[in-house]
Design a protein around this motif. Structure first.
Motif, PDB file in Angstrom:
ATOM      1  N   VAL A   1       0.620  -1.218  -0.078  1.00 38.68           N
ATOM      2  CA  VAL A   1      -0.041  -0.102   0.046  1.00 38.68           C
ATOM      3  C   VAL A   1       1.094   1.203   0.002  1.00 38.68           C
ATOM      4  CG1 VAL A   1      -1.976  -1.078   1.103  1.00 38.68           C
ATOM      5  CG2 VAL A   1      -0.220  -0.072   2.582  1.00 38.68           C
ATOM      6  N   GLU A   2       0.283   2.357  -0.475  1.00 35.91           N
ATOM      7  CA  GLU A   2       1.032   3.585  -0.378  1.00 35.91           C
ATOM      8  C   GLU A   2       2.040   3.936   0.705  1.00 35.91           C
ATOM      9  OE1 GLU A   2       2.855   6.992  -2.214  1.00 35.91           O
ATOM     10  OE2 GLU A   2       1.608   5.406  -3.097  1.00 35.91           O
ATOM     11  N   ASP A   3       1.128   3.703   1.907  1.00 38.23           N
ATOM     12  CA  ASP A   3       2.002   4.045   3.284  1.00 38.23           C
ATOM     13  C   ASP A   3       2.497   2.734   3.838  1.00 38.23           C
ATOM     14  OD1 ASP A   3      -0.493   3.146   3.894  1.00 38.23           O
ATOM     15  OD2 ASP A   3      -0.746   4.473   5.615  1.00 38.23           O
ATOM     16  N   GLY A   4       2.782   1.718   3.071  1.00 35.37           N
ATOM     17  CA  GLY A   4       3.375   0.363   3.812  1.00 35.37           C
ATOM     18  C   GLY A   4       4.579   0.439   4.596  1.00 35.37           C
ATOM     19  N   ASP A   5       4.411  -0.595   5.538  1.00 37.40           N
ATOM     20  CA  ASP A   5       5.597  -0.565   6.370  1.00 37.40           C
ATOM     21  C   ASP A   5       6.514  -1.896   6.269  1.00 37.40           C
ATOM     22  OD1 ASP A   5       5.683   1.632   8.071  1.00 37.40           O
ATOM     23  OD2 ASP A   5       3.610   1.072   8.812  1.00 37.40           O
TER      24      ASP A   5
ATOM     25  N   ALA B   1       6.026   4.336   0.178  1.00 33.98           N
ATOM     26  CA  ALA B   1       6.404   3.824  -1.250  1.00 33.98           C
ATOM     27  C   ALA B   1       7.740   4.496  -1.545  1.00 33.98           C
ATOM     28  CB  ALA B   1       5.578   4.518  -2.305  1.00 33.98           C
ATOM     29  N   LYS B   2       8.182   5.683  -1.160  1.00 37.29           N
ATOM     30  CA  LYS B   2       9.568   6.168  -1.674  1.00 37.29           C
ATOM     31  C   LYS B   2      10.719   5.238  -0.774  1.00 37.29           C
ATOM     32  CE  LYS B   2      12.177  10.506  -2.179  1.00 37.29           C
ATOM     33  NZ  LYS B   2      13.208  10.718  -1.261  1.00 37.29           N
ATOM     34  N   GLU B   3      10.358   5.301   0.483  1.00 35.24           N
ATOM     35  CA  GLU B   3      11.466   4.413   1.323  1.00 35.24           C
ATOM     36  C   GLU B   3      11.513   3.145   1.069  1.00 35.24           C
ATOM     37  OE1 GLU B   3      11.565   5.016   5.685  1.00 35.24           O
ATOM     38  OE2 GLU B   3      11.114   6.990   5.424  1.00 35.24           O
ATOM     39  N   LEU B   4      10.282   2.585   0.835  1.00 36.07           N
ATOM     40  CA  LEU B   4      10.371   1.092   0.333  1.00 36.07           C
ATOM     41  C   LEU B   4      11.303   0.991  -0.831  1.00 36.07           C
ATOM     42  CD1 LEU B   4       6.780   0.413   1.207  1.00 36.07           C
ATOM     43  CD2 LEU B   4       8.703  -0.725   2.066  1.00 36.07           C
ATOM     44  N   GLU B   5      11.132   1.733  -2.068  1.00 37.72           N
ATOM     45  CA  GLU B   5      11.568   1.414  -3.251  1.00 37.72           C
ATOM     46  C   GLU B   5      12.993   1.745  -3.021  1.00 37.72           C
ATOM     47  OE1 GLU B   5      11.353   2.685  -8.051  1.00 37.72           O
ATOM     48  OE2 GLU B   5       9.650   3.156  -6.470  1.00 37.72           O
ATOM     49  N   GLU B   6      13.634   2.832  -2.253  1.00 37.84           N
ATOM     50  CA  GLU B   6      14.777   2.887  -1.990  1.00 37.84           C
ATOM     51  C   GLU B   6      15.553   1.927  -1.249  1.00 37.84           C
ATOM     52  OE1 GLU B   6      14.902   6.536   0.388  1.00 37.84           O
ATOM     53  OE2 GLU B   6      14.444   8.067  -1.711  1.00 37.84           O
ATOM     54  N   HIS B   7      14.861   1.184  -0.332  1.00 35.57           N
ATOM     55  CA  HIS B   7      15.528   0.208   0.371  1.00 35.57           C
ATOM     56  C   HIS B   7      15.717  -0.785  -0.564  1.00 35.57           C
ATOM     57  CE1 HIS B   7      15.614  -3.308   3.176  1.00 35.57           C
ATOM     58  NE2 HIS B   7      14.757  -3.861   2.381  1.00 35.57           N
ATOM     59  N   TYR B   8      14.824  -1.189  -1.512  1.00 36.61           N
ATOM     60  CA  TYR B   8      15.107  -2.456  -2.480  1.00 36.61           C
ATOM     61  C   TYR B   8      16.102  -2.148  -3.516  1.00 36.61           C
ATOM     62  CZ  TYR B   8      11.447  -4.695  -0.088  1.00 36.61           C
ATOM     63  OH  TYR B   8      10.509  -5.666   0.809  1.00 36.61           O
ATOM     64  N   VAL B   9      16.447  -0.822  -3.808  1.00 27.50           N
ATOM     65  CA  VAL B   9      17.293  -0.225  -4.800  1.00 27.50           C
ATOM     66  C   VAL B   9      18.624  -0.537  -4.141  1.00 27.50           C
ATOM     67  CG1 VAL B   9      18.776   1.698  -5.725  1.00 27.50           C
ATOM     68  CG2 VAL B   9      15.912   1.302  -6.106  1.00 27.50           C
ATOM     69  N   SER B  10      18.774  -0.323  -2.841  1.00 29.76           N
ATOM     70  CA  SER B  10      19.975  -0.491  -2.196  1.00 29.76           C
ATOM     71  C   SER B  10      20.451  -1.841  -1.933  1.00 29.76           C
ATOM     72  CB  SER B  10      19.621   0.125  -0.635  1.00 29.76           C
ATOM     73  OG  SER B  10      21.084  -0.192  -0.142  1.00 29.76           O
ATOM     74  N   ILE B  11      19.515  -3.034  -1.567  1.00 33.21           N
ATOM     75  CA  ILE B  11      19.722  -4.242  -1.337  1.00 33.21           C
ATOM     76  C   ILE B  11      19.793  -5.133  -2.660  1.00 33.21           C
ATOM     77  CG2 ILE B  11      18.723  -4.436   0.928  1.00 33.21           C
ATOM     78  CD1 ILE B  11      16.387  -5.977  -0.142  1.00 33.21           C
TER      79      ILE B  11
END
Length: 167
Positions: free
Chosen positions: A63-67, A79-89
């Protein structure tokens, strides 16, 4: 004593009420089966996006504000932090990793909220020094919500099971 007519009306009323309850229960069971299948499909889509190392597609499973919280307890929110996390790993220690996810259980908390437990295992991860990491496995605890007919991850907690020491 009740008259024959009153007993007949009560009997017919009971029959219709019983029939309606049975029909409602069958519809609920079918809806649960349909939603369980849809949740399993959402888990498979997440796994596929993850194995393609596609950070945007993985983030779109939330969801847009997922954790999210990792095995180390590091959180990501939105969404922004989640995508950044996956880009990093996906750009570092998990760039060659592959995972398999198997739904263990689904519990509907409401018709549009479910708690989902998923057994996971991963190969191809790297240690901080770049060496091959051993097989990793654990349990995912997700809370999923149904939005516009699609089941999405709202809360994702990841547990890592460590193998027992060698004897």
């Amino acid at each position: 004593m009740l008259s024959t007519r009153v007993r007949s009306v009560l009997t017919v009323s009971f029959f219709f009420l019983f029939s309606a309850v049975v029909a409602w229960a069958q519809m609920q069971a079918h809806a649960g089966d349909t939603d369980s299948a849809a949740i399993k499909q959402s888990v498979a889509a997440f796994t596929d996006a993850w194995n393609r190392h596609d950070p945007h597609a993985v983030a779109m499973c939330y969801v847009e504000d997922g954790d999210f919280s990792s095995t180390q307890g590091i959180p990501s929110h939105g969404a922004k932090e989640l995508e950044e996390h996956y880009v990093s790993i996906f750009g570092t220690f998990l760039k060659s990793a592959h995972r398999a996810d198997v739904v263990r259980s689904i519990r509907f908390l409401t018709p549009s909220i479910a708690s989902v437990d998923i057994d996971w295992q991963m190969t191809g991860a790297k240690t901080p020094d770049g060496a091959d990491a051993p097989l990793r496995k654990g349990l995912l605890n997700w809370v999923m919500t149904k939005q516009n007919g699609q089941w999405l991850i709202t809360v994702y907690h990841e547990s890592l099971f460590t193998p027992p020491p060698a004897k």
